[in-house]
Design an enzyme around this catalytic site. Structure first.
Site, PDB file in Angstrom:
ATOM      1  N   LYS A 190       0.449  -1.221   0.043  1.00 20.08           N
ATOM      2  CA  LYS A 190      -0.115  -0.116  -0.421  1.00 20.08           C
ATOM      3  C   LYS A 190       0.849   1.286  -0.280  1.00 20.08           C
ATOM      4  CE  LYS A 190      -1.245   2.683   2.709  1.00 20.08           C
ATOM      5  NZ  LYS A 190      -1.386   3.797   2.284  1.00 20.08           N
ATOM      6  N   GLU A 207      10.100   2.044  10.872  1.00 19.56           N
ATOM      7  CA  GLU A 207      10.951   2.592  11.102  1.00 19.56           C
ATOM      8  C   GLU A 207      10.176   3.710  10.747  1.00 19.56           C
ATOM      9  OE1 GLU A 207      14.211   5.867   9.431  1.00 19.56           O
ATOM     10  OE2 GLU A 207      12.040   4.834   8.156  1.00 19.56           O
ATOM     11  N   CYS A 267      13.082  11.342   7.429  1.00 16.93           N
ATOM     12  CA  CYS A 267      13.015  10.934   8.473  1.00 16.93           C
ATOM     13  C   CYS A 267      14.454  11.059   9.216  1.00 16.93           C
ATOM     14  CB  CYS A 267      12.628   9.562   8.438  1.00 16.93           C
ATOM     15  SG  CYS A 267      13.718   8.341   7.492  1.00 16.93           S
ATOM     16  N   GLU A 306       8.613  16.256  14.675  1.00 14.59           N
ATOM     17  CA  GLU A 306       9.234  16.701  13.625  1.00 14.59           C
ATOM     18  C   GLU A 306       7.785  17.098  11.710  1.00 14.59           C
ATOM     19  OE1 GLU A 306      10.946  12.803  10.460  1.00 14.59           O
ATOM     20  OE2 GLU A 306       8.954  12.581  11.690  1.00 14.59           O
TER      21      GLU A 306
END
Length: 434
Positions: free
Chosen positions: A177, A253, A288, A387
């Site tokens: 997906k 992750e 990230c 973030e």
């Protein structure tokens, strides 16, 4: 014009979503729709998992010799290379990635990944346990079954390969997906996988929303493992989905708030500052591991702030189809508004705006934001805590090595870090402490 794939890819065939619904794949450089893509939902995930389960259990892929699976993956790498021009264009149109990097990084790394795992397929050995003379303990490596892969939009093709190649090499069947912002190259590589010789049903691609298709995949009782890259919040949801279903293994992750730490004795300050700029402004900060916090020892603080501001100006965004462009738009309007909101919050909380801070190139209809640098940031400010996933850098001063370590570690993330110093003992001490 580009012939973009637009249907789900299930059991080796292009199919519409069972609901008949579609969603727009939007070019973030113009705000225009590229194509309408079938919107996969829970029922489509069921169909894809059924296909993958059937393919796994009848052994059409899992029972091949590892070398034979490897040869197919190597052939897939070749198919991707042969279609590199099309794939790099799809990636650039879909997520706004500068074309110079779509080819040099995303396509190239995707080819290398499939080729590497293809070469490794027949080189994974089991073990014989150290038992006594009257027992024999054998450890064998076997595919776990059906793997669900949920991937992000910042490096769509490359991230997909990192998940699909090892899962397929081991003999698993996969339901992918992709993020709804970046379905196009995933659908095209599903077609190329079939062309390379991966049997129908072994790789299925179902674009859809996280709260529907992603949730259905995470909670599906016939999925044996989930591999996920994305936000920490969604990563936690997949752990919940596993707990509430069949306790499938989850490999996640997730987010980061990387500190780059520059000491006054850094041996090459120009190199360090250039690397800091690259680590936060490349890919418009949508990484990230983006170096979003810069910790600078006070004797060189003012100097570094000034020079980082100059570096930021060299990463001004532009048309991603121009080979000279280093930075394109952010992925969509939602992400743009989120980044602008963080920039406003930084100013409100007292950080000093050094450069950037605004949406630009509005006449294009695209989602462009300036590389932004804040100085005099405290680590308790929102821009230092959360973030942002955009080209926004927070510069924080420190006075001692211990203070730098404490600031760097004072975060709920723990993905990446860097230390710039000529003191070898300090380098190792900091690395061990981070």
């Amino acid at each position: 014009a580009v012939d973009a794939p637009s249907q789900l890819f299930i059991d080796g065939e292009h199919v519409d979503a069972l609901s008949g619904e579609r969603f727009a794949a939007v070019n973030p450089a113009t705000g225009e729709t590229i194509t309408e893509v079938a919107l996969g939902g829970a029922a489509d995930i069921d169909a894809a998992v059924d296909s993958a389960r059937t393919a796994f259990e009848d052994g059409r892929w899992a029972n091949l010799a590892p070398r034979d699976r490897g040869q197919v993956l190597i052939k897939l790498a070749g198919c991707i290379e042969d279609n590199a021009e099309e794939l790099q264009l799809l990636e650039t149109l879909d997520v706004g990635k500068p074309i110079r990097y779509s080819r040099r990084v995303d396509v190239a790394q995707t080819v290398n990944t499939y080729a590497w795992y293809g070469e490794a397929a027949d080189k994974l050995y089991g073990e014989i346990a150290p038992t006594g003379p009257h027992a024999l303990g054998m450890i064998t490596k076997e595919p776990i079954g059906v793997v669900g892969a949920v991937t992000p939009w910042n490096f769509p093709m490359m991230m997909n390969s990192w998940k699909l190649a090892p899962a397929l090499m081991a003999g698993n069947s996969v339901v992918l997906k992709p993020a709804e912002q970046s379905p196009l190259t995933a659908l095209r590589i599903g077609e190329l996988a079939l062309e390379a010789g991966i049997p129908p049903g072994v790789l299925n691609v179902v674009p859809g929303y996280g709260e529907t298709a992603g949730r259905a995949l995470g909670r599906h009782p016939f999925v044996d493992g989930i591999t996920f890259t994305g936000s920490t919040e969604v990563g936690k949801l997949f752990l919940e989905y596993s707990a509430k279903s069949n306790m499938k293994r989850v490999s996640a992750e997730t987010g980061g708030k990387t500190p780059n730490i520059i000491f006054a004795d850094a041996p090459d300050l120009d190199f360090a500052i250039g690397a800091v700029g690259f680590s936060i402004f490349w890919n418009t900060g949508e990484m990230c591991i983006a170096g979003s916090r810069l910790l600078v020892e006070r004797p060189i603080y003012d100097q570094v702030v000034e020079r980082v501001g100059e570096v930021a100006d060299s990463w001004a965004p532009g048309n991603p189809l121009d080979p000279k462009t280093k930075a394109g738009p952010v992925v969509d309007d939602t992400q743009l508004q989120k980044i602008i909101g963080y920039i406003e919050r930084g100013t409100e909380e007292g950080a000093r705006l050094v450069t950037g801070g605004s949406r630009v190139l509005t006449e294009t209809g695209g989602y462009f934001v300036e590389p932004t640098v804040f100085a005099d940031v405290r680590n308790d400010m929102t821009i230092a805590r959360e973030e942002i996933f955009g080209p926004v850098l927070s510069i924080i001063p420190f006075d001692t090595q211990q203070e730098a370590l404490e600031i760097a570690n004072d975060t709920r993330y723990g993905l990446s870090a860097a230390v710039w110093t000529s003191n070898l003992a300090r380098a190792h001490t900091m690395a061990a402490g981070l």
